[in-house]
Motif scaffolding. Structure first.
Motif, PDB file in Angstrom:
ATOM      1  N   HIS A 169     -34.840  -3.867  -2.413  1.00 47.89           N
ATOM      2  CA  HIS A 169     -33.618  -4.460  -1.857  1.00 47.89           C
ATOM      3  C   HIS A 169     -32.391  -3.658  -2.266  1.00 47.89           C
ATOM      4  CE1 HIS A 169     -30.475  -7.361  -0.893  1.00 47.89           C
ATOM      5  NE2 HIS A 169     -30.090  -7.336  -2.155  1.00 47.89           N
ATOM      6  N   PHE A 170     -32.292  -3.340  -3.558  1.00 46.45           N
ATOM      7  CA  PHE A 170     -31.148  -2.560  -4.020  1.00 46.45           C
ATOM      8  C   PHE A 170     -31.135  -1.173  -3.375  1.00 46.45           C
ATOM      9  CE2 PHE A 170     -30.993  -5.102  -8.231  1.00 46.45           C
ATOM     10  CZ  PHE A 170     -30.061  -5.972  -7.689  1.00 46.45           C
ATOM     11  N   ALA A 171     -32.304  -0.553  -3.309  1.00 46.78           N
ATOM     12  CA  ALA A 171     -32.387   0.818  -2.798  1.00 46.78           C
ATOM     13  C   ALA A 171     -31.980   0.926  -1.341  1.00 46.78           C
ATOM     14  CB  ALA A 171     -33.802   1.357  -2.983  1.00 46.78           C
ATOM     15  N   THR A 172     -32.132  -0.150  -0.596  1.00 49.64           N
ATOM     16  CA  THR A 172     -31.846  -0.112   0.845  1.00 49.64           C
ATOM     17  C   THR A 172     -30.575  -0.866   1.221  1.00 49.64           C
ATOM     18  OG1 THR A 172     -33.290  -2.037   1.194  1.00 49.64           O
ATOM     19  CG2 THR A 172     -34.281   0.157   1.433  1.00 49.64           C
ATOM     20  N   THR A 173     -29.810  -1.328   0.232  1.00 45.81           N
ATOM     21  CA  THR A 173     -28.568  -2.056   0.504  1.00 45.81           C
ATOM     22  C   THR A 173     -27.380  -1.156   0.204  1.00 45.81           C
ATOM     23  OG1 THR A 173     -29.605  -4.176  -0.078  1.00 45.81           O
ATOM     24  CG2 THR A 173     -27.195  -4.089  -0.057  1.00 45.81           C
ATOM     25  N   PRO A 174     -26.574  -0.834   1.205  1.00 48.79           N
ATOM     26  CA  PRO A 174     -25.417   0.046   0.969  1.00 48.79           C
ATOM     27  C   PRO A 174     -24.518  -0.489  -0.148  1.00 48.79           C
ATOM     28  CG  PRO A 174     -25.770  -0.270   3.320  1.00 48.79           C
ATOM     29  CD  PRO A 174     -26.701  -1.222   2.616  1.00 48.79           C
ATOM     30  N   GLY A 175     -24.170   0.397  -1.054  1.00 48.66           N
ATOM     31  CA  GLY A 175     -23.321   0.039  -2.176  1.00 48.66           C
ATOM     32  C   GLY A 175     -24.076  -0.448  -3.393  1.00 48.66           C
ATOM     33  N   LYS A 176     -25.363  -0.739  -3.251  1.00 53.55           N
ATOM     34  CA  LYS A 176     -26.161  -1.224  -4.375  1.00 53.55           C
ATOM     35  C   LYS A 176     -27.295  -0.259  -4.753  1.00 53.55           C
ATOM     36  CE  LYS A 176     -25.334  -6.163  -3.648  1.00 53.55           C
ATOM     37  NZ  LYS A 176     -25.977  -7.510  -3.487  1.00 53.55           N
ATOM     38  N   GLU A 177     -27.314   0.899  -4.110  1.00 53.89           N
ATOM     39  CA  GLU A 177     -28.438   1.813  -4.344  1.00 53.89           C
ATOM     40  C   GLU A 177     -28.615   2.161  -5.821  1.00 53.89           C
ATOM     41  OE1 GLU A 177     -26.694   2.834  -0.253  1.00 53.89           O
ATOM     42  OE2 GLU A 177     -25.933   2.335  -2.261  1.00 53.89           O
ATOM     43  N   HIS A 178     -27.489   2.296  -6.547  1.00 54.20           N
ATOM     44  CA  HIS A 178     -27.564   2.680  -7.961  1.00 54.20           C
ATOM     45  C   HIS A 178     -28.254   1.624  -8.812  1.00 54.20           C
ATOM     46  CE1 HIS A 178     -24.032   0.092  -7.687  1.00 54.20           C
ATOM     47  NE2 HIS A 178     -24.106  -0.087  -8.984  1.00 54.20           N
ATOM     48  N   ARG A 179     -28.234   0.362  -8.356  1.00 56.18           N
ATOM     49  CA  ARG A 179     -28.823  -0.713  -9.142  1.00 56.18           C
ATOM     50  C   ARG A 179     -30.352  -0.672  -9.114  1.00 56.18           C
ATOM     51  NH1 ARG A 179     -25.837  -6.303  -7.955  1.00 56.18           N
ATOM     52  NH2 ARG A 179     -27.179  -6.877  -9.730  1.00 56.18           N
ATOM     53  N   ALA A 180     -30.924   0.044  -8.163  1.00 53.41           N
ATOM     54  CA  ALA A 180     -32.389   0.135  -8.105  1.00 53.41           C
ATOM     55  C   ALA A 180     -32.958   0.732  -9.388  1.00 53.41           C
ATOM     56  CB  ALA A 180     -32.821   0.962  -6.894  1.00 53.41           C
ATOM     57  N   ARG A 181     -32.192   1.652 -10.005  1.00 52.66           N
ATOM     58  CA  ARG A 181     -32.665   2.305 -11.232  1.00 52.66           C
ATOM     59  C   ARG A 181     -32.676   1.361 -12.432  1.00 52.66           C
ATOM     60  NH1 ARG A 181     -29.037   6.072  -9.167  1.00 52.66           N
ATOM     61  NH2 ARG A 181     -27.539   5.558 -10.807  1.00 52.66           N
ATOM     62  N   THR A 182     -31.948   0.244 -12.330  1.00 52.93           N
ATOM     63  CA  THR A 182     -31.853  -0.673 -13.466  1.00 52.93           C
ATOM     64  C   THR A 182     -32.983  -1.701 -13.487  1.00 52.93           C
ATOM     65  OG1 THR A 182     -30.484  -2.340 -12.322  1.00 52.93           O
ATOM     66  CG2 THR A 182     -29.342  -0.455 -13.322  1.00 52.93           C
ATOM     67  N   VAL A 183     -33.780  -1.760 -12.429  1.00 51.70           N
ATOM     68  CA  VAL A 183     -34.861  -2.747 -12.350  1.00 51.70           C
ATOM     69  C   VAL A 183     -36.089  -2.178 -13.054  1.00 51.70           C
ATOM     70  CG1 VAL A 183     -36.334  -4.117 -10.836  1.00 51.70           C
ATOM     71  CG2 VAL A 183     -33.969  -3.629 -10.171  1.00 51.70           C
ATOM     72  N   ARG A 184     -36.501  -2.839 -14.128  1.00 55.87           N
ATOM     73  CA  ARG A 184     -37.657  -2.371 -14.898  1.00 55.87           C
ATOM     74  C   ARG A 184     -38.782  -3.388 -14.793  1.00 55.87           C
ATOM     75  NH1 ARG A 184     -35.604  -0.940 -20.734  1.00 55.87           N
ATOM     76  NH2 ARG A 184     -37.817  -0.475 -20.989  1.00 55.87           N
TER      77      ARG A 184
END
Length: 243
Positions: A211-226
């Motif tokens: 979801h984060f990776a494909t949502t404009p403006g939230k792509e950077h948050r994908a790296r925080t999901v562990r």
């Protein structure tokens, strides 16, 4: 007797921040909920040994000075919390922890930091995480899944959120209400239910990352999901980040 009719153990912390591997415990609560007996609660205040940021104080109310005045050494608090949780787990009670990877990773990191055996070296907790369970049984419900939201949805009393005792009891209440609504859960042995949650959690975390990776403006948050449940895997074996 099925687990749903016995007591539930609950655990909750208020902390210096939001990183379970490097932040510290400020307050802790271990509770025994339900099972046809009065609820019991054990509370602790720790002097975390580090400054408490203003943002954390705004959540739980403890300033650095207040924790130093009222708190005990963190090693003593962590040891007593582990003893209390292990005693309930060894009775065969499930351990209810809202967003388990945060609190349980925090507890393991604090144990290692203070030269103590962690909970998972002492016992084999069968964890029930209301966040993971709710997302599985009602995955398409819109809105937030914070404890306050779950209590509102399942009609569980929550007087004074971010008090660790109140939150621990409320999380137990949410699990009981979910299981009462979805009775198949009560027939699943705790060990199997624990294992199912581990799989559900991975799927949920992967969906959030996507979801984060494909949502404009939230792509950077994908790296925080562990990924990892009920513990967050260490970044390096034998070492907690920040030590």
């Amino acid at each position: 007797m099925i687990w749903h009719r016995k007591s539930l153990a609950g655990l909750d912390f208020e902390t210096t921040g939001t990183n379970p591997e490097t932040d510290r415990i400020v307050t802790a609560a271990v509770v025994r909920y339900g099972g046809g007996r009065p609820d019991e609660a054990y509370r602790w205040v720790a002097d975390p040994g580090v400054p408490i940021p203003a943002g954390a104080t705004a959540v739980h109310g403890y300033t650095t000075e207040a924790a130093r005045a009222a708190g005990r050494p963190p090693g003593q608090v962590v040891a007593e919390v582990i003893d209390a949780v292990a005693a309930l787990v060894d009775e065969g009670l499930p351990l209810v922890v809202m967003n388990a990877p945060f609190d349980l990773t925090l507890l393991e990191a604090e144990a290692e930091r203070n030269g103590l055996r962690g909970l998972f070296a002492r016992s084999v907790p069968r964890v029930l995480d209301p966040m993971v369970i709710d997302r599985h049984v009602d995955r398409y419900r819109p809105g937030s899944r914070r404890l306050e939201d779950l209590c509102r949805h399942y009609v569980v009393r929550l007087d004074g959120a971010h008090d660790c005792e109140v939150d621990a009891l409320a999380a137990c209440g949410v699990v009981w209400k979910i299981a009462n609504r979805h009775r198949w859960m009560t027939r699943v042995p705790l060990e199997e239910l624990h294992e199912r949650q581990a799989r559900w959690a991975v799927d949920q975390q992967e969906a959030l990352r996507e979801h984060f990776a494909t949502t404009p403006g939230k792509e950077h948050r994908a790296r925080t999901v562990r990924s990892g449940w009920p513990l967050i895997p260490r970044m390096r074996p034998g070492v907690w980040p920040g030590e």
